[in-house]
Write a protein that holds these residues in place. Structure first.
Motif, PDB file in Angstrom:
ATOM      1  N   GLY A  55      37.121  33.631  39.948  1.00  0.00           N
ATOM      2  CA  GLY A  55      36.467  34.924  40.132  1.00  0.00           C
ATOM      3  C   GLY A  55      36.913  35.928  39.090  1.00  0.00           C
ATOM      4  O   GLY A  55      36.100  36.695  38.567  1.00  0.00           O
ATOM      5  N   GLY A  56      38.213  35.914  38.757  1.00  0.00           N
ATOM      6  CA  GLY A  56      38.714  36.807  37.715  1.00  0.00           C
ATOM      7  C   GLY A  56      38.127  36.493  36.357  1.00  0.00           C
ATOM      8  O   GLY A  56      37.782  37.403  35.593  1.00  0.00           O
ATOM      9  N   VAL A  57      38.004  35.204  36.045  1.00  0.00           N
ATOM     10  CA  VAL A  57      37.409  34.788  34.772  1.00  0.00           C
ATOM     11  C   VAL A  57      35.953  35.253  34.701  1.00  0.00           C
ATOM     12  O   VAL A  57      35.491  35.732  33.652  1.00  0.00           O
ATOM     13  N   PHE A  58      35.236  35.139  35.808  1.00  0.00           N
ATOM     14  CA  PHE A  58      33.843  35.605  35.848  1.00  0.00           C
ATOM     15  C   PHE A  58      33.758  37.107  35.568  1.00  0.00           C
ATOM     16  O   PHE A  58      32.853  37.572  34.866  1.00  0.00           O
ATOM     17  N   GLU A  59      34.695  37.878  36.136  1.00  0.00           N
ATOM     18  CA  GLU A  59      34.700  39.315  35.888  1.00  0.00           C
ATOM     19  C   GLU A  59      34.887  39.596  34.398  1.00  0.00           C
ATOM     20  O   GLU A  59      34.206  40.459  33.826  1.00  0.00           O
ATOM     21  N   VAL A  60      35.815  38.886  33.769  1.00  0.00           N
ATOM     22  CA  VAL A  60      36.073  39.086  32.340  1.00  0.00           C
ATOM     23  C   VAL A  60      34.815  38.783  31.531  1.00  0.00           C
ATOM     24  O   VAL A  60      34.415  39.570  30.653  1.00  0.00           O
ATOM     25  N   ILE A  61      34.165  37.662  31.823  1.00  0.00           N
ATOM     26  CA  ILE A  61      32.944  37.285  31.103  1.00  0.00           C
ATOM     27  C   ILE A  61      31.863  38.340  31.308  1.00  0.00           C
ATOM     28  O   ILE A  61      31.151  38.732  30.371  1.00  0.00           O
ATOM     29  N   GLY A  62      31.732  38.828  32.544  1.00  0.00           N
ATOM     30  CA  GLY A  62      30.712  39.824  32.841  1.00  0.00           C
ATOM     31  C   GLY A  62      30.898  41.109  32.057  1.00  0.00           C
ATOM     32  O   GLY A  62      29.934  41.663  31.510  1.00  0.00           O
ATOM     33  N   TYR A  63      32.140  41.577  31.962  1.00  0.00           N
ATOM     34  CA  TYR A  63      32.364  42.834  31.246  1.00  0.00           C
ATOM     35  C   TYR A  63      32.328  42.653  29.736  1.00  0.00           C
ATOM     36  O   TYR A  63      31.970  43.580  29.004  1.00  0.00           O
ATOM     37  N   LEU A  88      28.735  37.315  41.222  1.00  0.00           N
ATOM     38  CA  LEU A  88      29.323  36.164  41.911  1.00  0.00           C
ATOM     39  C   LEU A  88      30.821  36.209  42.213  1.00  0.00           C
ATOM     40  O   LEU A  88      31.255  35.518  43.143  1.00  0.00           O
ATOM     41  N   PRO A  89      31.672  36.934  41.482  1.00  0.00           N
ATOM     42  CA  PRO A  89      33.120  36.856  41.717  1.00  0.00           C
ATOM     43  C   PRO A  89      33.583  37.027  43.159  1.00  0.00           C
ATOM     44  O   PRO A  89      34.471  36.284  43.610  1.00  0.00           O
ATOM     45  N   PRO A  90      33.025  37.979  43.955  1.00  0.00           N
ATOM     46  CA  PRO A  90      33.513  38.128  45.331  1.00  0.00           C
ATOM     47  C   PRO A  90      33.381  36.851  46.157  1.00  0.00           C
ATOM     48  O   PRO A  90      34.158  36.637  47.097  1.00  0.00           O
ATOM     49  N   VAL A  91      32.414  36.013  45.829  1.00  0.00           N
ATOM     50  CA  VAL A  91      32.271  34.743  46.546  1.00  0.00           C
ATOM     51  C   VAL A  91      33.508  33.873  46.316  1.00  0.00           C
ATOM     52  O   VAL A  91      34.032  33.244  47.244  1.00  0.00           O
ATOM     53  N   PHE A  92      34.011  33.856  45.096  1.00  0.00           N
ATOM     54  CA  PHE A  92      35.193  33.063  44.768  1.00  0.00           C
ATOM     55  C   PHE A  92      36.453  33.702  45.352  1.00  0.00           C
ATOM     56  O   PHE A  92      37.340  33.001  45.853  1.00  0.00           O
ATOM     57  N   PHE A  93      36.558  35.032  45.291  1.00  0.00           N
ATOM     58  CA  PHE A  93      37.703  35.704  45.898  1.00  0.00           C
ATOM     59  C   PHE A  93      37.770  35.390  47.389  1.00  0.00           C
ATOM     60  O   PHE A  93      38.844  35.104  47.932  1.00  0.00           O
ATOM     61  N   ALA A  94      36.619  35.448  48.039  1.00  0.00           N
ATOM     62  CA  ALA A  94      36.574  35.231  49.481  1.00  0.00           C
ATOM     63  C   ALA A  94      37.044  33.829  49.853  1.00  0.00           C
ATOM     64  O   ALA A  94      37.711  33.648  50.884  1.00  0.00           O
ATOM     65  N   ALA A  95      36.716  32.833  49.046  1.00  0.00           N
ATOM     66  CA  ALA A  95      37.105  31.456  49.360  1.00  0.00           C
ATOM     67  C   ALA A  95      38.619  31.337  49.509  1.00  0.00           C
ATOM     68  O   ALA A  95      39.120  30.679  50.437  1.00  0.00           O
ATOM     69  N   SER A  96      39.380  31.977  48.620  1.00  0.00           N
ATOM     70  CA  SER A  96      40.838  31.940  48.713  1.00  0.00           C
ATOM     71  C   SER A  96      41.331  32.737  49.919  1.00  0.00           C
ATOM     72  O   SER A  96      42.297  32.338  50.586  1.00  0.00           O
ATOM     73  N   LEU A  97      40.678  33.857  50.230  1.00  0.00           N
ATOM     74  CA  LEU A  97      41.087  34.657  51.385  1.00  0.00           C
ATOM     75  C   LEU A  97      40.914  33.867  52.676  1.00  0.00           C
ATOM     76  O   LEU A  97      41.767  33.938  53.578  1.00  0.00           O
ATOM     77  N   TYR A  98      39.838  33.110  52.779  1.00  0.00           N
ATOM     78  CA  TYR A  98      39.621  32.296  53.973  1.00  0.00           C
ATOM     79  C   TYR A  98      40.746  31.274  54.143  1.00  0.00           C
ATOM     80  O   TYR A  98      41.216  31.017  55.256  1.00  0.00           O
ATOM     81  N   MET A  99      41.174  30.686  53.038  1.00  0.00           N
ATOM     82  CA  MET A  99      42.222  29.676  53.112  1.00  0.00           C
ATOM     83  C   MET A  99      43.592  30.294  53.394  1.00  0.00           C
ATOM     84  O   MET A  99      44.462  29.651  53.978  1.00  0.00           O
ATOM     85  N   LEU A 245      41.092  46.189  42.514  1.00  0.00           N
ATOM     86  CA  LEU A 245      42.069  46.430  43.564  1.00  0.00           C
ATOM     87  C   LEU A 245      42.290  45.190  44.422  1.00  0.00           C
ATOM     88  O   LEU A 245      43.410  44.932  44.883  1.00  0.00           O
ATOM     89  N   VAL A 246      41.238  44.412  44.639  1.00  0.00           N
ATOM     90  CA  VAL A 246      41.376  43.159  45.389  1.00  0.00           C
ATOM     91  C   VAL A 246      42.331  42.218  44.668  1.00  0.00           C
ATOM     92  O   VAL A 246      43.236  41.627  45.282  1.00  0.00           O
ATOM     93  N   MET A 247      42.170  42.079  43.360  1.00  0.00           N
ATOM     94  CA  MET A 247      43.031  41.176  42.602  1.00  0.00           C
ATOM     95  C   MET A 247      44.469  41.686  42.563  1.00  0.00           C
ATOM     96  O   MET A 247      45.424  40.896  42.672  1.00  0.00           O
ATOM     97  N   ILE A 248      44.645  42.986  42.431  1.00  0.00           N
ATOM     98  CA  ILE A 248      45.993  43.555  42.403  1.00  0.00           C
ATOM     99  C   ILE A 248      46.670  43.396  43.766  1.00  0.00           C
ATOM    100  O   ILE A 248      47.837  43.003  43.862  1.00  0.00           O
ATOM    101  N   GLY A 249      45.938  43.704  44.834  1.00  0.00           N
ATOM    102  CA  GLY A 249      46.496  43.574  46.175  1.00  0.00           C
ATOM    103  C   GLY A 249      46.889  42.146  46.501  1.00  0.00           C
ATOM    104  O   GLY A 249      47.961  41.892  47.072  1.00  0.00           O
ATOM    105  N   PHE A 250      46.049  41.194  46.122  1.00  0.00           N
ATOM    106  CA  PHE A 250      46.348  39.785  46.377  1.00  0.00           C
ATOM    107  C   PHE A 250      47.590  39.356  45.599  1.00  0.00           C
ATOM    108  O   PHE A 250      48.396  38.564  46.087  1.00  0.00           O
ATOM    109  N   PHE A 251      47.752  39.893  44.378  1.00  0.00           N
ATOM    110  CA  PHE A 251      48.914  39.538  43.560  1.00  0.00           C
ATOM    111  C   PHE A 251      50.203  40.102  44.155  1.00  0.00           C
ATOM    112  O   PHE A 251      51.229  39.421  44.200  1.00  0.00           O
TER     113      PHE A 251
END
Length: 287
Positions: A55-63, A88-99, A245-251
């Motif tokens: 998801g982070g890689v997708f964000e980088v490509i998008g910007y 699409l990135p939130p879909v990938f972030f969510a997958a890890s949150l579910y796990m 903020l989602v990526m920072i909080g998860f880290f």
């Protein structure tokens, strides 16, 4: 000074010239947090966080694509890339949150307090995530055809709607477990050495941020060529900043300290001024 250009002399892809400083800044920020996430994932061997890194890689490509669009607002390629890779990135972030939720439940042996068994919780929510990914990906692919763009928007809205419902169900599952297991902890003092509440709080915060972002995106696509589509600042305020903020909080509250205990191993979590340190202690066996 870049100006708005028409795609093939027929239609404007953009309704504003993308901000170059903002696109560069968010490219740099997402590159940084994605790099440190990748480093931490590899160091701690937390392979279930691979979707989060994707998801982070997708964000980088998008910007990066938004940077390219600043110089060529009439080019379809950069426009389409940023449209797809920022949806699409939130879909990938969510997958890890579910796990992470499943690991919280298993770490404290709280299976009886969860609405869904941990294994099935991951399967059900991740499957819903994959469905949303396929729907939104299919809708995004149709944006490249001006005559079908409105259909693509409707498909993306449907995918976002399903994702919102899945997220609401997930948060309800987390809250239910939190209430039931906390009552158990108050009564028995169980799981005092595992920061399960901190991990659940992280899930609440990141899930709420993603939920707000998805609602914003759904409203944007429903409105079509309205205020949200015609102005750039909401994209950064309600999408880019929230996902950062989602990526920072998860880290910061990384779930690496969640280690299920069994009959032969106790996982002791020591909270120190420098952070969370996990150490495994073997039980001594008396002859």
């Amino acid at each position: 000074m870049p100006t708005l250009e028409m795609y093939q002399g027929q239609v404007y892809l953009w309704h504003y010239v993308p901000s170059l400083p903002a696109a560069i800044a968010f490219t740099a920020l997402f590159s940084l947090v994605t790099t440190v996430h990748t480093w931490k994932m590899i160091k701690l061997r937390m392979w279930f966080c691979v979707p989060f890194v994707i998801g982070g890689v997708f964000e980088v490509i998008g910007y990066i694509a938004r940077v390219a669009s600043y110089y060529s607002t009439g080019a379809l390629g950069p426009y389409l890339i940023q449209a797809i890779f920022l949806v699409l990135p939130p879909v990938f972030f969510a997958a890890s949150l579910y796990m992470v939720y499943s690991r919280v439940v298993r770490a404290v042996h709280g299976e009886t307090f969860s609405l869904l068994p941990p294994r099935w919780a991951s399967v059900i929510f991740v499957s819903g995530d994959l469905l949303c990914l396929n729907i939104q990906g299919g809708g995004s692919g149709m944006l490249s055809h001006p005559g079908q763009a409105h259909i693509g928007d409707d498909i993306i809205v449907a995918g976002l709607g399903i994702q919102i419902l899945v997220f609401v169900a997930f948060m309800a599952c987390c809250v239910s477990f939190n209430i039931r297991f906390r009552a158990h902890v108050v009564e028995t003092g169980a799981a005092r050495d595992i920061p399960w509440q901190a991990c659940l709080n992280m899930l609440y915060a990141t899930s709420l941020a993603i939920l707000v972002r998805n609602i914003y995106r759904m409203v944007e696509f429903i409105m079509g060529h309205g205020y949200l589509f015609d102005n750039e600042w909401p994209t950064y305020a309600f999408d880019g900043a929230l996902m950062l903020l989602v990526m920072i909080g998860f880290f910061i509250w990384y779930p690496s300290q969640l280690t299920p205990r069994d009959s032969t191993t106790d996982s002791m979590i020591e909270l120190t001024s420098e952070g969370v340190v996990s150490a495994e202690h073997r039980r001594s066996v008396k002859p």
